[in-house]
Design a protein around this motif. Structure first.
Motif, PDB file in Angstrom:
ATOM      1  N   GLY A  23       0.792  -1.233   0.000  1.00 34.45           N
ATOM      2  CA  GLY A  23       0.000   0.000   0.000  1.00 34.45           C
ATOM      3  C   GLY A  23       0.815   1.269   0.000  1.00 34.45           C
ATOM      4  O   GLY A  23       0.257   2.348   0.187  1.00 34.45           O
ATOM      5  N   ALA A  24       2.110   1.165  -0.201  1.00 33.93           N
ATOM      6  CA  ALA A  24       2.911   2.387  -0.307  1.00 33.93           C
ATOM      7  C   ALA A  24       2.637   3.059  -1.648  1.00 33.93           C
ATOM      8  O   ALA A  24       2.423   2.385  -2.657  1.00 33.93           O
ATOM      9  N   ALA A  25       2.635   4.375  -1.639  1.00 34.43           N
ATOM     10  CA  ALA A  25       2.486   5.110  -2.900  1.00 34.43           C
ATOM     11  C   ALA A  25       3.861   5.249  -3.539  1.00 34.43           C
ATOM     12  O   ALA A  25       4.800   5.705  -2.896  1.00 34.43           O
ATOM     13  N   SER A  77       6.260   6.410  -0.583  1.00 32.07           N
ATOM     14  CA  SER A  77       5.768   7.001   0.658  1.00 32.07           C
ATOM     15  C   SER A  77       4.813   6.041   1.331  1.00 32.07           C
ATOM     16  O   SER A  77       3.997   5.387   0.689  1.00 32.07           O
ATOM     17  N   TYR A  78       4.946   5.999   2.645  1.00 28.73           N
ATOM     18  CA  TYR A  78       4.029   5.167   3.424  1.00 28.73           C
ATOM     19  C   TYR A  78       4.017   5.680   4.858  1.00 28.73           C
ATOM     20  O   TYR A  78       5.075   5.966   5.427  1.00 28.73           O
ATOM     21  N   ALA A  79       2.830   5.821   5.399  1.00 34.22           N
ATOM     22  CA  ALA A  79       2.670   6.245   6.791  1.00 34.22           C
ATOM     23  C   ALA A  79       3.493   7.489   7.109  1.00 34.22           C
ATOM     24  O   ALA A  79       4.109   7.601   8.155  1.00 34.22           O
ATOM     25  N   GLY A  80       3.474   8.420   6.204  1.00 35.78           N
ATOM     26  CA  GLY A  80       4.131   9.688   6.449  1.00 35.78           C
ATOM     27  C   GLY A  80       5.607   9.710   6.161  1.00 35.78           C
ATOM     28  O   GLY A  80       6.249  10.757   6.246  1.00 35.78           O
ATOM     29  N   ARG A  81       6.191   8.572   5.838  1.00 29.32           N
ATOM     30  CA  ARG A  81       7.617   8.515   5.550  1.00 29.32           C
ATOM     31  C   ARG A  81       7.817   8.459   4.039  1.00 29.32           C
ATOM     32  O   ARG A  81       7.036   7.846   3.313  1.00 29.32           O
ATOM     33  N   THR A  82       8.867   9.105   3.606  1.00 25.68           N
ATOM     34  CA  THR A  82       9.145   9.144   2.176  1.00 25.68           C
ATOM     35  C   THR A  82      10.597   8.786   1.919  1.00 25.68           C
ATOM     36  O   THR A  82      11.487   9.182   2.693  1.00 25.68           O
ATOM     37  N   VAL A 157       7.258   8.387  14.249  1.00 25.34           N
ATOM     38  CA  VAL A 157       6.725   8.309  15.602  1.00 25.34           C
ATOM     39  C   VAL A 157       5.408   9.069  15.658  1.00 25.34           C
ATOM     40  O   VAL A 157       5.307  10.203  15.199  1.00 25.34           O
ATOM     41  N   VAL A 158       4.404   8.437  16.201  1.00 24.37           N
ATOM     42  CA  VAL A 158       3.119   9.089  16.380  1.00 24.37           C
ATOM     43  C   VAL A 158       3.048   9.611  17.803  1.00 24.37           C
ATOM     44  O   VAL A 158       3.295   8.870  18.756  1.00 24.37           O
TER      45      VAL A 158
END
Lengths: 164, 324
Positions: A23-25, A77-82, A157-158
């Motif tokens: 599911g990564a863009a 990009s995935y979960a805010g990381r690129t 980190v959330v």
């Protein structure tokens, strides 16, 4: 002939534990000028998502008739990381007689006498594992075991707390 | 729930609508109704929705910007995208085609302040961001067909640099350099929005509200509210809109059940309200006021997030006694 040819770009996205990320863009960017081409959407950029094996593919590239080095930028990009890598490839023109139809023919117009072949080059990745792009369609001699270019994503980190 | 009605003022306005218009009553905002635009006059506590005015074109889709200065519409038949410049008194308009915009957009979303708009075309899976609405519109095309289907929620930043859209549990951010980012969310997204003049966003999921700061950079997520109760109890409740006040000091979430919850972004405190209605979304009206979308039957609702009050704004009564 014994050339590896492809019109597809395939990358693999992994997390820091080398597990495939689903599911990564993934965005592919062909050069704005010089040797390059367009994706099926008619532009020089295409976004897709990784499958369960963490793989994303840009298929059906229409290469232009300019030969030479063709760096392809790939961003994931995935979960805010690129993360991103640059895949250095070459756009090579060859006669239709030696390559055959289905590789690059059918582009129409002035392209009828030539066929575009993508010769796989080296990977120059920023922190990426070295590897090769597999030829998906039309590549009769692509080694099946060649590793994919890998984009590694590190989780962020959330935080939980009051509004900012 | 705190509800306030200043019926005396409202009925007084009902009886003197014509004179009211002639003396140049303040325009609170505009209300899209099908392909028509109605004018909200007065103030939230004593307002009225007057009759629709003619924009000179038959429209199939219409949305009004939160700054109430412009609207974007889709022409019936041709599907042409249009920008409608609204006159302060609603007496005249200027309507022009948006050059470069694809025909047939199926959804229009404005940025928090109304300086940019996003047009979603469900047939092609393309998103077009329009800036320069009141001068020379500029269109940026984004191919989002990879996501599959229509997005559940859609938002665009005030400068038009970023657009975000959700498909289930995935929120994609589309950047100015054709980059696409997956934002860090942990559940199915129900509503999302940008804060004013920033690349910070708010995302509402079932039982959770979070912000994500600087989506073009670190994209730092922060949970600002988590439902402490039984999630099953609110299974039928769905957030249908979220919006920030123009000074970004408050964030309001509205649910399909009529519940509203406003967070003070400085203190973290939240306050609830109930409109006793079934809203379909939030539309900014300026300041900290919002129009509750989909509540136009008889009287629409305006919510003031600063005071946590809900105001009824009745529709004008036509000469024959019916609503105009």
């Amino acid at each position: 002939m014994n050339e590896r040819v492809t019109r597809d770009l395939i990358v693999m996205v992994e997390d820091q534990n080398h597990k495939p990320v689903t599911g990564a863009a993934v965005s592919f960017f062909l050069p704005n000028e010089g040797p390059g081409g367009t994706f099926t959407n008619g532009t020089n950029s295409l976004t897709t998502t990784t499958n369960e094996q963490g793989r994303a593919a840009a298929r059906g590239i229409q290469f232009n008739n300019q030969a030479g080095p063709m760096p392809v930028r790939v961003s994931a990009s995935y979960a805010g990381r690129t993360a991103s890598i640059v895949i250095n490839q070459s756009n090579v023109l060859a006669g239709t007689s030696s390559v055959g139809r289905g590789i690059g023919g059918g582009a129409g117009g002035g392209m009828s006498k030539t066929t575009k072949i993508l010769i796989i080059g080296a990977i120059a990745g920023a922190g990426a594992a070295a590897g090769l792009v597999l030829g998906g369609r039309g590549g009769s001699s692509t080694p099946a075991a060649a590793p994919l270019p890998t984009v590694t994503l590190t989780p962020g980190v959330v935080t939980v707390g009051g509004p900012q | 729930m705190k509800r306030s009605y200043i019926l005396t003022s409202v009925f007084s306005l009902l009886g003197s609508l014509n004179a009211f218009a002639q003396v140049g009553a303040p325009v609170m905002g505009y209300v899209p109704e099908g392909g028509l635009i109605r004018i909200m006059q007065g103030i939230p506590a004593a307002g009225i929705v007057s009759n629709a005015f003619d924009v000179g074109r038959e429209l199939s889709l219409l949305e009004v910007a939160p700054n109430q200065s412009v609207a974007v519409a889709i022409a019936a038949g041709s599907g042409e995208a249009l920008v409608v410049i609204l006159d302060a008194h609603g007496s005249t308009v200027r309507i022009t085609a948006i050059a470069g915009a694809a025909a047939g957009a199926s959804r229009i979303v404005f940025s928090p302040s109304g300086t940019a708009a996003a047009l979603w075309n469900g047939a092609t899976g393309h998103l077009q961001v329009v800036t320069g609405l009141t001068s020379t519109p500029s269109v940026r095309d984004i191919d989002a067909s990879f996501a599959g289907g229509d997005p559940g929620s859609l938002a665009v930043s005030d400068d038009g640099s970023w657009a975000i859209a959700s498909w289930g549990q995935q929120v994609y951010a589309f950047g100015p350099d054709s980059s696409v980012k997956v934002l860090p969310v942990s559940g199915a997204v129900q509503a999302l929005c940008f804060f004013h003049s920033s690349a910070n966003v708010a995302v509402v999921m079932a039982g959770q509200v979070m912000t994500i700061s600087d989506i073009g950079g670190g994209a730092v997520p922060k949970v600002i509210w988590t439902d402490p109760g039984d999630a099953a109890a609110s299974a039928n409740q769905l957030a249908v809109g979220v919006g920030a006040s123009f000074d970004n000091s408050r964030l309001t979430v509205v649910a399909n059940t009529g519940l509203l919850f406003t967070f003070d972004m400085a203190t973290g405190e939240g306050r609830g309200a109930d409109c006793n209605c079934a809203p379909a979304g939030l539309a900014g009206l300026g300041g900290a006021t919002f129009r509750l979308m989909g509540t136009n039957a008889g009287a629409l609702r305006v919510f003031d997030a600063a005071t946590n009050e809900i105001w009824m704004v009745p529709l004008a009564v036509a000469a024959d006694g019916g609503q105009q």
